[in-house]
Structures are given as C-alpha cells and as structure tokens.
Enzyme design. Structure first.
Site, PDB file in Angstrom:
ATOM      1  CB  SER A 154      -0.951  -0.049   1.194  1.00 18.68           C
ATOM      2  OG  SER A 154      -1.954   0.919   1.089  1.00 18.68           O
ATOM      3  CG  ASP A 249      -6.664  -2.555  -3.511  1.00 14.13           C
ATOM      4  OD1 ASP A 249      -7.112  -1.494  -3.053  1.00 14.13           O
ATOM      5  OD2 ASP A 249      -5.459  -2.845  -3.490  1.00 14.13           O
ATOM      6  CG  HIS A 279      -5.697  -2.267   0.086  1.00 13.70           C
ATOM      7  ND1 HIS A 279      -4.849  -1.829  -0.902  1.00 13.70           N
ATOM      8  CD2 HIS A 279      -5.226  -1.741   1.246  1.00 13.70           C
ATOM      9  CE1 HIS A 279      -3.911  -1.059  -0.366  1.00 13.70           C
ATOM     10  NE2 HIS A 279      -4.116  -0.999   0.944  1.00 13.70           N
TER      11      HIS A 279
END
Length: 307
Positions: A154, A249, A279
């Site tokens: 991320s 995601d 995610h």
C-alpha cells in the site's frame, strides 16, 4: 503481457472477514490519527497468525541522533537484504502491524528484511516518509553485503517505487529489485476500481481521501512524482519489479497501470493479480489462506532477483 485486472468471485474467507469488519461499521477516517493507529494495531492482532521464528530479530537506528528506527529480521547466512516499508496510508501502521509479514518474508525467502519505522503524517507530512525510506535504504546498502531490494504494501509500495526513482535519479544506492504490493501510485486520477471498490471492501474511499489530505496537504505536493510515482515523466532504467494487485481493491487499477508503464519503459516486470482478494490481504494470513500463496510468490521472486 496483459495488465488487465478485474474482479473474480470473492474469496469465501475474505467474505467472512468483510462481514465481520462491515458489521462494525467504522472507517479509520472517522477518528483522530492517534485513535486510528490504535485501531489499526488491534486489527492487525486479529488478522495475523502466530509469528514465525527468525534466527535474529533486533532493533537498530540508521545513525546518530535523528536516525531512522528499523527492525532487522535476519535468517542465518542471509545473502541479500530487503528494505521493507509498511502500509497504512502514511498515517497509520507500524513495525508491529507488519511484524508477522516481515517474519514470513524473511523466513520463506532466507533474506534479511529491514523494516523501517518511518515518520507518519499529519505530524510529519510529505516528504518526511520519503526521506526516511531513502535514508534507511542507503543505510542498509552501506551496512550489509549483497544485493539490496525494496518492498512494501500500500503506502509502503508507494515508498518502494519512489525510493527506486530517487536512487536512479541520484545514482545511489544500487537498488536491484522493487516489490510493490497493491501500491498507491496516483493521486486523484479517475480509475474504475476506485468507484467499483469504494466501500465495503476493507479500504474505503473515504479513508483514501483522508490519508491523502493528511499526507500531501496540497495539490502542488500531490503532483510530485516522489509522492505518487505514476506522475514521473521518466520510468526508464528502474529496478526489476514485482507488482501485486487485488480485484476488490480501490488501488487495483493504478497498481496495474504502474506495472504497464514500467514494462513499456523497458523494465523487467512481473505483475500478479489476485482477482478474488482485497486490499491488505497479505496481512490477513491468520484468516485468509491465499495470503500464504502470495507470501511464497513474493519470497521466491525477491530471492530470484537478489541472489
């Protein structure tokens, strides 16, 4: 190579996780940063498995005084180093939230993993995290023998891509591989996955906006390629890359697009897409079995690139 990345049938174990999370009906952006960080710590404790043993785990600092804190996971006779940046939107996340993942990567790759305790926004907005990530990578390259790669999930995937750009631009240190796990590479560019997966799939659109507002603060910073690497005008001569995306995601499309851009610029790229996952799934190994498949793939790809 195709960089299309859509959604498949939602993984049943992920569906169970989402039912639990969505029943609480909260978003990190509903809370002050300190409270959101505490919630992230508790969520990590719930979703990760018992930590695996690594031969040596220790805390170090990259230098005197204002050096960056790192946690080093070192298997015996580790031949190379991976500098790891945790996720959390540059606002939440810590060495602790990603301890289990770093242990798994070190154990399954046999490589040294240096997890970086970079400064967080809003107390330390852009470019503080970038400065710390680059400083830690230079430190690891100088301290340890063997090749050096960067990795992160991320926001940490963003930092991995950005450090790779800076190292190329400055000619140091030598970065041999970048692992970008569902990275944020764009600021406000319209992409289908951002609307398709805006709510109900762990990472919320409201959280993304909140993270960005606290991290970059202004449109001027948001256009800086060292904030969001898809903005870079030149993606040539970058390290071999492994990009991981997930179907459910909101960051799916910008991760796939960054893989495509790297490939078109002549770089060596592997893109793995998990259409049934969300995610952050690599931090859900205590609840989602497919997380182990991804950890093994990342470990194998990274070791192949660095050894």
């Amino acid at each position: 190579m195709s960089y299309e990345a859509g959604r498949g049938e939602l993984d049943p174990q992920v569906e169970s996780v989402l039912e639990m999370v969505n029943s609480i009906d909260f978003a990190l952006s509903d809370y002050p940063p300190e409270e959101a960080r505490d919630m992230m710590e508790r969520m990590a404790e719930m979703s990760t498995a018992d930590p695996v043993d690594v031969d040596d785990v220790r805390e170090e600092t990259t230098g005197e005084g204002d050096g960056v804190g790192v946690r080093v996971y070192e298997p015996e006779d580790a031949p190379a180093t991976v500098v790891f940046f945790h996720g959390g939107g540059f606002v939440v996340g810590s060495l602790e939230t990603h301890d289990s993942l770093c242990r798994l990567l070190a154990d399954r790759s046999g490589l040294r993993v240096v997890s970086v305790d970079y400064r967080l926004a809003p107390e330390h907005p852009f470019p503080s995290a970038v400065e710390d990530a680059y400083e830690a990578t230079k430190w690891a390259a100088n301290r340890y023998d063997g090749a050096v790669g960067v990795a992160g999930d991320s926001a940490g995937g963003t930092l991995s891509a950005v450090v790779s750009l800076i190292a190329r631009d400055r000619g140091m240190p030598d970065v041999d591989h970048q692992t970008l796990l569902y990275p944020a590479t764009a600021y406000d560019e319209p992409m289908p996955s951002r609307s398709e997966n805006a709510s109900g799939y762990f990472l919320e659109a409201s959280d993304m906006m909140w993270f960005a507002s606290l991290y970059v603060g202004s449109d001027i910073h948001a256009r800086n390629p060292y904030a969001f690497p898809l903005r870079a005008s030149d993606h040539t001569d970058l390290p071999r890359a492994h990009v991981v995306t997930a179907g459910y995601d909101p960051l799916r499309d910008e991760g796939a697009e960054y893989a495509r851009v790297l490939d078109e610029a002549g770089n060596d790229v592997t893109h793995t897409h998990y259409p049934s996952l969300v995610h952050g799934f690599l931090n859900m190994e205590g609840l989602v079995d497919r997380a182990y498949d991804a950890v093994d793939e990342v470990a194998d790809e990274t070791r192949d690139a660095l050894v």
